[in-house]
Scaffold this motif. Structure first.
Motif, PDB file in Angstrom:
ATOM      1  N   ASP A 352      10.414  -9.197   1.905  1.00  0.00           N
ATOM      2  CA  ASP A 352       9.004  -9.495   1.681  1.00  0.00           C
ATOM      3  C   ASP A 352       8.639  -9.002   0.292  1.00  0.00           C
ATOM      4  N   GLU A 354       5.927  -7.943  -1.733  1.00  0.00           N
ATOM      5  CA  GLU A 354       4.512  -7.553  -1.658  1.00  0.00           C
ATOM      6  C   GLU A 354       3.949  -7.527  -3.061  1.00  0.00           C
ATOM      7  N   THR A 399      -4.792 -16.661  -3.287  1.00  0.00           N
ATOM      8  CA  THR A 399      -3.609 -15.795  -3.408  1.00  0.00           C
ATOM      9  C   THR A 399      -2.454 -16.542  -4.083  1.00  0.00           C
ATOM     10  N   LYS A 410       2.105 -14.524  -7.919  1.00  0.00           N
ATOM     11  CA  LYS A 410       3.286 -15.136  -7.287  1.00  0.00           C
ATOM     12  C   LYS A 410       4.116 -15.900  -8.326  1.00  0.00           C
ATOM     13  N   ILE A 531       3.866 -12.132  -0.223  1.00  0.00           N
ATOM     14  CA  ILE A 531       2.687 -11.674   0.525  1.00  0.00           C
ATOM     15  C   ILE A 531       1.840 -10.819  -0.417  1.00  0.00           C
ATOM     16  N   CYS A 532       0.620 -11.237  -0.639  1.00  0.00           N
ATOM     17  CA  CYS A 532      -0.257 -10.473  -1.527  1.00  0.00           C
ATOM     18  C   CYS A 532      -0.923  -9.340  -0.757  1.00  0.00           C
ATOM     19  N   LYS A 533      -0.818  -8.178  -1.300  1.00  0.00           N
ATOM     20  CA  LYS A 533      -1.327  -6.979  -0.615  1.00  0.00           C
ATOM     21  C   LYS A 533      -2.839  -7.028  -0.457  1.00  0.00           C
ATOM     22  N   ASP A 534      -3.301  -6.434   0.639  1.00  0.00           N
ATOM     23  CA  ASP A 534      -4.732  -6.311   0.921  1.00  0.00           C
ATOM     24  C   ASP A 534      -5.436  -7.666   0.912  1.00  0.00           C
ATOM     25  N   GLU A 537      -3.283 -12.754   3.704  1.00  0.00           N
ATOM     26  CA  GLU A 537      -1.853 -12.992   3.970  1.00  0.00           C
ATOM     27  C   GLU A 537      -1.238 -11.824   4.728  1.00  0.00           C
ATOM     28  N   GLU A 538      -1.613 -10.631   4.339  1.00  0.00           N
ATOM     29  CA  GLU A 538      -1.080  -9.446   5.009  1.00  0.00           C
ATOM     30  C   GLU A 538      -1.528  -9.409   6.468  1.00  0.00           C
ATOM     31  N   ASP A 541       0.291 -12.045   8.501  1.00  0.00           N
ATOM     32  CA  ASP A 541       1.678 -11.613   8.704  1.00  0.00           C
ATOM     33  C   ASP A 541       1.763 -10.612   9.850  1.00  0.00           C
ATOM     34  N   ARG A 542       0.787  -9.702   9.907  1.00  0.00           N
ATOM     35  CA  ARG A 542       0.795  -8.677  10.950  1.00  0.00           C
ATOM     36  C   ARG A 542       0.641  -9.320  12.332  1.00  0.00           C
TER      37      ARG A 542
END
Lengths: 598, 177
Positions: A352, A354, A399, A410, A531-534, A537-538, A541-542
């Protein structure tokens, strides 16, 4: 003490006999008179015990096996027009561990073969290794052990769902199964239905694995298609789901074409049993039904019921429970995963990436999210999943890149990775949910000679694009949409996969990744998920990670990555902490009620 | 295999028998093409000799039962006539005295059962060395002439295992009735 002396006495034993005068003594002195009487000898005894060998009556039970389709005589090795070399494969090899017997995969009669003749038919077939060992049927490559087992399993079944994980060779197993059934006279006419973009793939695979089998693709004008549907003497017809639905409606009930075997590729297309496609597929007149899919359950276990109804192993409209589904799966589904059967296959390495949004992206994202949530909250009870969905899509697009400045974290990462890949002569596949970012990326990746493959590309241009990607050493990346590129393509020469944005369902992502990570791959496949943090997308993913285990209960263990569930409405609402104001000045959650955990 | 493909054919008959406890012998004959593809299968119901036959045939009981009686009957019944018979049971070689086609035994010379018959001539076919009845040693010449029709590594024991399995399946089915 003295002993007495013995004494001897003489006893006179002589006695005297005298004849008394009785008058008949002279008669005793007369000579008797003798006469001869003739007695004939018997020629044979009255009773002679006799035994002759008796032939024991013997009853026989017989079975004449169907003659089968005559094939061209086998030839020596040859090269096909597309460069595939057909080799004779060696006969079964002896195992290394001092076992005298070579490996043999025998066809076992299915449980529902009740008559003795049916069971004997399967038992008397030669082991697949012998059958396929270049004696009568040329194979370009020797199948793996699990593929032999898959072929034997399909051969013996009238209702079969081959659900091997993507990349394990469902196509090859199916073609070989067809070949052997034709060869043994079990079937004469086959209909194969697949998604339209996969037709060239099937044509190519038939050329590779069963060159001698004539195939006809149903295409062209309405009149031509009608003629092809009913043309006699064609063993294998290929068409797509749309053509099937449209064309078969044109035939009256009496005119409906009949088939010995109907195969649905990517059979998840009939997961909705009420859909027109599912209804038409179930209505096709056939004796055997095979379904192929790498994802027998995409969203709900009930989808299996629709497949079982097509396979005619449950009555129409039946709703089997999980226990019944599991029992049916044992008999009618064959599913193997790469983990179980391809221990020597180069691994798939997931990583991943990030990423932190660029400043411009971050600004655009924050503004869009705040405004979006305010708007959603203002909708109150009139909010629908569609409203939330639109916000999710907007945020996901940011994103990918900022539409105002074209800044993209990205893209920066992708270019850095691609420089390394191109320098080593490697090739990569990039997937996105939308065609717009693919076109946007193509403009910015010119140094890697990008190719584009999505739904907007006309069908006739697609094969040349794939061929160029394979053959042109300067074409380092192909940009694909999940919808068009995720299924059926063989791109195992690409050792890098980028998931530029995430699909809603990991099963679809896995299908996409398995274009590269499949049989024939010679090096590990590195999968990079951006996957862009915060960001949204995050959160997505979760949620998806938490939902990866449900169908395992039905399909058994070993399924560690492919059977997953997509997001439902309540989970989409849950991505944002949406509140509506109440009259009392407090707030309460809006949106559908989250289902109770099982 | 010859270049002419289908013009030269060799049909093989694989003959085996299994003993069913208390019910006698069941025999099966599988006719295949030279590649082992099944063409026809015939099997018998159990055949049990009576006590007199057991006494009078003595050591020849099995050869008579399996070769002359069961083997000949099966050969008469099949509609696709084989060009030669293969077996792994030396007692079945007796069949050769009652038919006009070669009968060969796949039994290895090291097997304890191979000593039951005076077998001298051998011929190589597929991956096996075949042996013949002492009174029909010329059969080896026929086999040598035909051996080019078989793939070099063809295992001639394998179809006999299929016959055994088919016989066991038949016995199970018949017994269950």
């Amino acid at each position: 003490m003295s002993l007495p002396q013995p004494e001897c006495h003489v006893i006179n034993l002589q006695s005297r006999a005298e004849l008394a005068s009785a008058g008949f003594n002279p008669a005793l002195k007369r000579i008797p008179q003798v006469d001869a009487v003739s007695i004939p000898l018997q020629p044979r005894p009255d009773f002679v015990p006799s035994w002759k060998p008796r032939r024991i009556p013997i009853k026989c039970i017989g079975l004449t096996l169907p003659e089968g389709l005559a094939f061209q005589p086998t030839k020596s090795e040859e090269t096909l027009s597309d460069g595939v070399v057909l080799k004779r494969i060696d006969p079964p090899k002896k195992k290394q561990d001092n076992d005298e017997k070579p490996q043999r995969t025998r066809i076992k009669p299915p449980k529902n073969a009740l008559s003795l003749q049916d069971r004997l038919f399967y038992l008397l077939q030669p082991p697949l290794e012998t059958w396929l060992a270049g004696q009568e049927l040329i194979m370009p490559f020797e199948p793996f052990g699990y593929q032999y087992e898959g072929i034997a399993w399909m051969f013996a079944r009238h209702s079969a769902l081959l659900a091997d994980e993507m990349g394990l060779g469902k196509t090859m197993q199916t073609i070989t199964g067809i070949r052997l059934l034709l060869r043994s006279g079990q079937i004469n006419r086959i209909l194969l239905i697949c998604p339209k973009p996969l037709i060239p793939n099937w044509q190519r695979e038939f050329r590779t694995w069963a060159e001698e089998l004539p195939i006809v693709t149903i295409e062209g004008s309405g009149a031509r298609r009608r003629m092809l549907w009913t043309m006699p003497g064609v063993p294998i017809l290929i068409t797509n789901y749309e053509s099937m639905t449209r064309d078969l409606a044109e035939f009256s009930e009496e005119e409906q074409p009949k088939f010995d075997l109907l195969i649905l590729d990517e059979a998840q297309r009939i997961k909705n049993r009420d859909s027109r496609t599912a209804e038409v597929a179930r209505g096709i007149n056939r004796r055997r039904s095979w379904a192929l899919t790498g994802t027998p359950i995409e969203n709900r276990p009930e989808e299996l019921a629709s497949l079982f109804e097509f396979l005619e192993v449950i009555p129409p409209r039946a709703t089997p429970d999980l226990r019944q589904l599991s029992a049916l799966a044992k008999e009618h589904i064959l599913r193997r995963t790469k983990d179980l059967v391809m221990k020597d296959m180069p691994p798939r390495i997931d990583r991943d990436a990030e990423l932190v949004l660029t400043d411009a992206q971050q600004y655009a994202y924050t503004v869009a999210e705040k405004e979006g949530i305010i708007q959603l909250n203002e909708l109150g009870d009139s909010i629908s999943v569609q409203h939330v969905f639109e916000l999710v899509m907007r945020l996901k697009q940011i994103t990918n890149y900022d539409p105002l400045t074209n800044e993209s974290a990205k893209l920066e990462r992708l270019v850095a990775d691609m420089e390394e890949i191109a320098a080593s002569g490697g090739k990569a596949i990039l997937f996105s949910q939308w065609t717009k970012p693919l076109n946007w990326l193509a403009e910015r990746l010119q140094q890697f000679n990008p190719l584009i493959y999505h739904g907007g590309v006309p069908t006739k241009h697609r094969e040349p694009i794939l061929a160029k990607f394979k053959e042109d050493p300067d074409a380092h990346i192909i940009l694909m949409s999940y919808g068009t590129g995720a299924v059926g393509l063989n791109l195992q020469f690409a050792h890098y996969v980028f998931l530029f944005d995430r699909w809603w369902n990991p099963a679809i992502e896995d299908q996409a990744i398995n274009r590269a990570h499949r049989i024939g791959v010679t090096a590990p496949v590195i999968v990079t998920r951006f996957i862009c943090k915060d960001t949204i997308e995050e959160r997505i993913d979760r949620v998806l990670r938490e939902k990866r285990e449900i169908a395992e209960a039905i399909l058994g263990g070993g399924d560690n990555e492919n059977v997953s569930l997509g997001l439902n409405a309540s989970e989409i609402f849950g991505l944002f902490d949406l509140k509506k104001r109440t009259k009392k000045g407090t707030s309460e959650s809006i949106g559908p009620v989250r289902p109770e955990a099982a | 295999m010859s270049n002419s493909g289908h013009s030269e054919q060799l049909r093989l008959g694989f003959l085996a028998a299994v003993e069913v406890e208390g019910r006698g012998y069941v025999g099966g004959l599988l006719v295949t093409n030279q590649n082992g593809r099944p063409l026809e299968f015939q099997c018998t119901t159990p055949v049990k000799p009576d006590r007199t036959q057991e006494i009078l045939y003595g050591k020849m009981l099995r050869p008579w039962l399996l070769g002359e009686l069961i083997g000949q009957t099966l050969l008469q019944r099949v509609s696709i006539k084989p060009d030669m018979i293969l077996t792994s049971d030396p007692d079945i070689l007796e069949l050769r005295n009652h038919i006009d086609i070669p009968v060969a035994c796949t039994l290895d010379s090291t097997s304890s059962r191979s000593g039951q018959l005076d077998i001298e001539a051998t011929a190589q076919m597929g991956g096996r060395k075949l042996r013949f009845h002492s009174t029909h040693q010329d059969d080896s010449k026929f086999v040598t002439r035909q051996s080019h029709l078989l793939p070099g590594q063809a295992d001639l024991e394998e179809p006999l295992e299929r016959v055994q399995e088919a016989l066991n399946e038949t016995i199970r089915t018949v017994m269950a009735r």
